[in-house]
Design an enzyme around this catalytic site. Sequence first.
Site, PDB file in Angstrom:
ATOM      1  N   GLY A   1     -15.866   2.735   3.614  1.00  0.00           N
ATOM      2  CA  GLY A   1     -14.586   3.393   3.366  1.00  0.00           C
ATOM      3  C   GLY A   1     -13.837   2.882   2.155  1.00  0.00           C
ATOM      4  CD  GLN A   2     -14.815  -0.870  -2.731  1.00  0.00           C
ATOM      5  OE1 GLN A   2     -16.013  -1.034  -2.478  1.00  0.00           O
ATOM      6  NE2 GLN A   2     -14.182  -1.525  -3.678  1.00  0.00           N
ATOM      7  CB  SER A   3     -10.812   5.235  -1.277  1.00  0.00           C
ATOM      8  OG  SER A   3      -9.658   4.430  -1.133  1.00  0.00           O
TER       9      SER A   3
ATOM     10  CG  HIS B   1      -6.849  -2.997   3.117  1.00  0.00           C
ATOM     11  ND1 HIS B   1      -6.162  -1.824   2.876  1.00  0.00           N
ATOM     12  CD2 HIS B   1      -8.095  -2.796   2.607  1.00  0.00           C
ATOM     13  CE1 HIS B   1      -6.968  -0.958   2.256  1.00  0.00           C
ATOM     14  NE2 HIS B   1      -8.133  -1.527   2.088  1.00  0.00           N
TER      15      HIS B   1
ATOM     16  CG  HIS C   1      -8.680  -3.149  -2.379  1.00  0.00           C
ATOM     17  ND1 HIS C   1      -9.652  -2.472  -3.080  1.00  0.00           N
ATOM     18  CD2 HIS C   1      -8.493  -2.438  -1.238  1.00  0.00           C
ATOM     19  CE1 HIS C   1     -10.037  -1.403  -2.396  1.00  0.00           C
ATOM     20  NE2 HIS C   1      -9.351  -1.368  -1.261  1.00  0.00           N
TER      21      HIS C   1
ATOM     22  CG  ASP D   1      -2.081   0.965   1.083  1.00  0.00           C
ATOM     23  OD1 ASP D   1      -3.233   0.497   0.963  1.00  0.00           O
ATOM     24  OD2 ASP D   1      -1.834   2.197   1.080  1.00  0.00           O
ATOM     25  CB  ILE D   2       0.765   4.263  -2.161  1.00  0.00           C
ATOM     26  CG1 ILE D   2       1.821   5.188  -2.705  1.00  0.00           C
ATOM     27  CG2 ILE D   2      -0.532   5.000  -1.866  1.00  0.00           C
ATOM     28  CD1 ILE D   2       1.487   5.755  -4.091  1.00  0.00           C
TER      29      ILE D   2
ATOM     30  CG  ASN E   1     -12.399  -0.932   3.929  1.00  0.00           C
ATOM     31  OD1 ASN E   1     -12.754  -1.444   4.987  1.00  0.00           O
ATOM     32  ND2 ASN E   1     -11.268  -0.269   3.801  1.00  0.00           N
TER      33      ASN E   1
END
Length: 113
Positions: free
Chosen positions: A92-94, A101, A99, A30-31, A86
Site C-alpha cells: 500500500g505504499q502510494s 507513519h 516515510h 498527514d493530509i 508501507n
Amino acid sequence: MSDCIFCKIAAGGIPAKIAYEDDLVLAFHDIDPKAPTHILIIPKEHIVSAADINAENSAAAAKCLEAAAKLAAELGLADGFRLVSNCGDSAGQSVKHLHFHLLAGRDFMWPPG
Ligand code: AMP
C-alpha cells in the site's frame, strides 16, 4: 527527485504542517489522517522505501526513528502508538519516498488488514 511530492515538501515547495525538523529529517501531519494523531516522518534525502535503506543512507533512516521517539514523548503518547512504513505496492505504499507513519489516539488492530 524533481517529481517526488515528499521531496517538494522537504524543499519547502509544497506547504505542510510541520511537526519536527532537523538537518536530515522532516515530520509533518498527514493530509488525510487515519488516526487522531497521524504524522509522517521522512528523510529529507530521497530514499524510495525501506527496501532501499543501505550503509550510505541508514543514518537518515535511523534519524527518522529517533524523531518518532522524540515526537511520541513530546505529544504525550504514553498509551502507545503505531509506527508503520508501507514498502512497495502490495503493502500500500502510494508515495515512493521512504516515510514512517506515526499513528496514535485510537486502538489499532493486529495483525493489520
Ligand atoms: P503511503 O500510502 O504509505 O505511501 O502513505 C502516503 C501518505 O501520504 C498517505 O497517508 C497520504 O495521505 C499522505 N500524503 C500524500 N500527500 C500528502 C501531502 N501533500 N501532505 C501530507 N500528507 C500527504
